[in-house]
Design a protein around this motif. Sequence first.
Motif, PDB file in Angstrom:
ATOM      1  N   ALA A  54       0.836  -1.203   0.000  1.00 57.25           N
ATOM      2  CA  ALA A  54       0.000   0.000   0.000  1.00 57.25           C
ATOM      3  C   ALA A  54       0.868   1.249   0.000  1.00 57.25           C
ATOM      4  N   LEU A  55       1.925   1.236   0.781  1.00 55.87           N
ATOM      5  CA  LEU A  55       2.848   2.368   0.818  1.00 55.87           C
ATOM      6  C   LEU A  55       3.520   2.565  -0.531  1.00 55.87           C
ATOM      7  N   ALA A  56       3.920   1.463  -1.150  1.00 55.33           N
ATOM      8  CA  ALA A  56       4.594   1.555  -2.449  1.00 55.33           C
ATOM      9  C   ALA A  56       3.662   2.088  -3.524  1.00 55.33           C
ATOM     10  N   ARG A  57       2.394   1.708  -3.470  1.00 55.28           N
ATOM     11  CA  ARG A  57       1.438   2.200  -4.473  1.00 55.28           C
ATOM     12  C   ARG A  57       1.252   3.701  -4.381  1.00 55.28           C
ATOM     13  N   LYS A  58       1.365   4.246  -3.191  1.00 57.01           N
ATOM     14  CA  LYS A  58       1.230   5.696  -3.018  1.00 57.01           C
ATOM     15  C   LYS A  58       2.478   6.432  -3.473  1.00 57.01           C
ATOM     16  N   GLY A  59       3.599   5.723  -3.484  1.00 55.88           N
ATOM     17  CA  GLY A  59       4.876   6.345  -3.821  1.00 55.88           C
ATOM     18  C   GLY A  59       5.709   6.503  -2.566  1.00 55.88           C
ATOM     19  N   THR A  60       6.831   5.799  -2.513  1.00 60.09           N
ATOM     20  CA  THR A  60       7.694   5.889  -1.343  1.00 60.09           C
ATOM     21  C   THR A  60       9.142   5.735  -1.777  1.00 60.09           C
ATOM     22  N   TRP A 107       9.922  -1.030  -7.177  1.00 53.75           N
ATOM     23  CA  TRP A 107       9.227  -2.099  -7.885  1.00 53.75           C
ATOM     24  C   TRP A 107       8.089  -2.757  -7.125  1.00 53.75           C
ATOM     25  N   LEU A 108       7.978  -2.552  -5.830  1.00 54.21           N
ATOM     26  CA  LEU A 108       6.963  -3.265  -5.064  1.00 54.21           C
ATOM     27  C   LEU A 108       5.548  -2.943  -5.540  1.00 54.21           C
ATOM     28  N   HIS A 109       5.335  -1.739  -6.061  1.00 53.02           N
ATOM     29  CA  HIS A 109       3.984  -1.367  -6.510  1.00 53.02           C
ATOM     30  C   HIS A 109       3.508  -2.227  -7.667  1.00 53.02           C
ATOM     31  N   THR A 110       4.433  -2.928  -8.353  1.00 48.12           N
ATOM     32  CA  THR A 110       4.032  -3.772  -9.483  1.00 48.12           C
ATOM     33  C   THR A 110       3.492  -5.120  -9.029  1.00 48.12           C
ATOM     34  N   CYS A 111       3.510  -5.384  -7.734  1.00 50.90           N
ATOM     35  CA  CYS A 111       2.933  -6.620  -7.213  1.00 50.90           C
ATOM     36  C   CYS A 111       1.454  -6.391  -6.925  1.00 50.90           C
ATOM     37  N   ASP A 112       0.600  -7.035  -7.700  1.00 56.59           N
ATOM     38  CA  ASP A 112      -0.842  -6.864  -7.569  1.00 56.59           C
ATOM     39  C   ASP A 112      -1.304  -7.478  -6.241  1.00 56.59           C
TER      40      ASP A 112
END
Length: 284
Positions: free
Chosen positions: A155-161, A184-189
């Motif tokens: 969730a943090l990665a999707r927001k940008g961290t 790269w963590l935001h690319t994990c669905d």
Amino acid sequence: MPSTFLYGANVAANGIRQHYLRYGGASGARAARAAVIVIPGITSPAITWGFVGEVFGAAFDTYVIDVRGRGLSEASDTLDYSLDAQADDIVALAAVLGLERYALVGHSMGARIAARAALRASRGLASVVLVDPPVSGPGRREYPGKLPWYVDSMALARKGTDAEGMRAFCPTWTDDELRLRAEWLHTCDERAVLASYEGFHTDDFHADAAQLKVPSLLVTAARGDVVRDEDVAELQRATPAMQHVRVPDAGHMIPWDNAAGFYAAFGSLLGAPLVVEATENAVA
């Protein structure tokens, strides 16, 4: 050590887009050896295993994959994220790539995928390496990694961290490792991760491992609680030919904690030793 990275590519296999990174190629001595497909863990896009691909690529034609729902492979709210689908992806990918002989090297979730894929591969599979696989399942103890660790960090990665944002989740990792995970963590669905985590407790890994018909190696971490001594004993009773190496000074993310020990664990199982002149770690 000179880079062995060749390129990244996408293919249509098993009805989805699958992305992989290729190292080494099929030239020279590698042409006579089985190719290697590396299957990372539950929140590990292929690029985070790039430093491992570099080492494998020196001896083998190596493909590090983005498991469906991770990295640059296909993801959607209608995609099947079951273990069966993930295993079918591997078999289909090997066929589309035209690999006549190949080995599977899976870490954590990737080890469970490798074991299931081995049951579905009708030809070409030479060996399987299971690296610290979750041994949880029906009627067994829970996987020691807790779900909020994955969900909150994604969730943090999707927001940008940035690296500092990841440090609370991975306090022992280096700045470079944290930066790569933040990138790269935001690319994990999340849907893929939730399905895989549930599968850790509903899919029977032991039943799959007991049916392996090709040479197999179990590589486990000396630290941590993912694979205990009694689990190793049970797996080897079911598959007496399965080799086992316990890597010292390493937790679940074995190649990050003890790279030399990780590569040495393979011995000559794949057809040639893994020789490390110098490596630069990334993160999973």
